[in-house]
Design an enzyme around this catalytic site. Sequence first.
Site, PDB file in Angstrom:
ATOM      1  N   LYS A  36       0.766  -1.208   0.046  1.00 14.26           N
ATOM      2  CA  LYS A  36      -0.199  -0.124   0.021  1.00 14.26           C
ATOM      3  C   LYS A  36       0.781   1.428  -0.079  1.00 14.26           C
ATOM      4  CE  LYS A  36      -3.848   1.963   2.618  1.00 14.26           C
ATOM      5  NZ  LYS A  36      -4.717   1.798   3.835  1.00 14.26           N
ATOM      6  N   SER A  89      -9.697   1.790   2.810  1.00  6.77           N
ATOM      7  CA  SER A  89      -8.914   2.446   2.214  1.00  6.77           C
ATOM      8  C   SER A  89      -7.930   1.857   1.143  1.00  6.77           C
ATOM      9  CB  SER A  89      -8.110   3.699   2.762  1.00  6.77           C
ATOM     10  OG  SER A  89      -7.101   3.063   3.727  1.00  6.77           O
ATOM     11  N   SER A 140      -9.945  -0.573   7.154  1.00 10.74           N
ATOM     12  CA  SER A 140      -9.167  -0.457   5.769  1.00 10.74           C
ATOM     13  C   SER A 140      -8.488  -1.657   5.094  1.00 10.74           C
ATOM     14  CB  SER A 140      -8.190   0.769   5.759  1.00 10.74           C
ATOM     15  OG  SER A 140      -8.997   2.034   5.796  1.00 10.74           O
TER      16      SER A 140
END
Lengths: 95, 489
Positions: free
Chosen positions: B79, B154, B178
């Site tokens: 990420k 997210s 997330s």
Amino acid sequence: MKINNETVAYLEKLARIELTDEERVECCSDLQDIVSHMDILSELDTQDAEPLSQSFSAKNVMREDEVKPSLDRDTALKNAPRVKDGFFSVPKTVE
Amino acid sequence: MDILSLSAVETARKIKNRDLSVKEVLDAVFYAIDEKDKKYNCFITLCRDEAYARANIVQAQIDKGEELSALAGVPIAVKDNICTKGIKTTCASKMLKNFVPVYNAHIVDLIEKAGLIVVGKTNMDEFAMGSTTETSAFGVTLNPWDTTRVSGGSSGGAAAAVAARMVHLAIGSDTGGSVRQPSSLCSVTGLKPTYGRVSRRGLIAYASSLDQIGPIGRNAEDCAALMGIIGGYDSGDSTSVESTPLELEKIKRYSLQGKRIGIPKEFFGGGLQEDVKTAVLAAVNELKELGAEVEEFELPQVKYAVPTYYIIACAEASSNLSRYDGIRYGYRSDGAESLFETYVKSRSEAFGIETKRRIMLGNFVLSSGYYDEYYKKALQAKDIIQKAFSDAFKEYDFVFGPVYPTTAPKLNESLSDPLKMYMADIYTVTANIAGLPAVSVPCGFDSNGLPVGMQLVGRPFCESELLGVVYSFEQKNDAHEKTAGGGTV
């Protein structure tokens, strides 16, 4: 709690953020919705509750005060938007 | 051989046995990314050259017979809020669009040492604030199951990249759901570890007391193998906690016989999509068939979880994001003449509206006059919620529920009503508030064929047991084996 334009203007100042007029209108109504929802917390009896900032009992982390290698100047400045003579460059701060 | 249809652990095994070379696997991964990512937009940055260079090193180590880990040679996506030395780390924000970290996050060092190969940085909501990946400054990540829908957030890019069979594994971060929510919307397995189990050093901070890095994979075994690598004490993170490493064999031997699972009644009230409810309750029955005792119980504190979460998260975000001042790194506005203007213009021009909203909310709950009413109250509510879970775990081994009230929302549907979007975090935020480990597991599909996930929350540091349950569940339910649109490579 009522959120109005003055509240938003005050928060902009605290946050060092300036909204556009359009963003301000939107933000005012969104913040109002969100804060009104947060207000349900007021019905929760917290008399016996401790304000808890850590999930698990945190202990102090201590270490010897030893000199260890750190970033050199050029590396530390690598991501700076403006650099002058090996320093971070900023607009004039003292008249 | 279809390399991308193998699990990560199987791939590593084939590399170890010389059935595959590290380069062959990497070629397959980049081929899949080149083919598919134009459509889904999972990656912000690819690091092809660095990856091939690493592949040579890892192959040489394997050839010498070095035992690196159960995942040696496997490519992985990270990420884009996790610092990678020399590789752009943007947090999906205009603020950091040119930021190139000069150090690795601790977990990046760990995965490289274990022989994993970072192939790229995945898309996310800006500064991890959002549930759809739509607040990214680099465009939305589409859901591989239905490209008219969001991938969740997210960590949407990470979950979608695994779901679309572009990579075997990914690393996400979870502050309020997330890792788990996009995993659920994309039908992959995502684990949020116990707070402190995985070092946060080098994870760009959103809400430090809630943030936790976690693995995203196709099944329990892959997640366990990755968790075994990234978990452990790090002196560079003062909230890091000592823990025992995960054992894959123990997870595979785990039995649900006699284990007690509690279901909060409040998790199945209004707002839960009927198809999601049906799929999740069907999964409970399968857990029962595996020997678990299942019981409903009351957890009325759930009602206060979303406001508690948003108060704490925004307060910490407003403090953490005050570092973006346009001076030391990040975006600087060209139009500023004074120092004050540099701060204001740089921040106003570079932050997106959701980030601005959360910073302002944080400033509000911390401001004088409102601190006690909101921030202090939320910290007390955190105490109450954590105690409620600790009481529940006296009765039950696991707490069970949905991950998200709906399957993947349509594009442009969520951001217009932020409060509604926040409310949908109801099932995931409790684990962050209480610091507990929780896993999102594919368990079925809705009437449109969109994936549904179930969630299990465990006692602190019981990741091994959680993944043990998931492994048992996978022997009964094959939802995790179904592939998203686009088929195989």
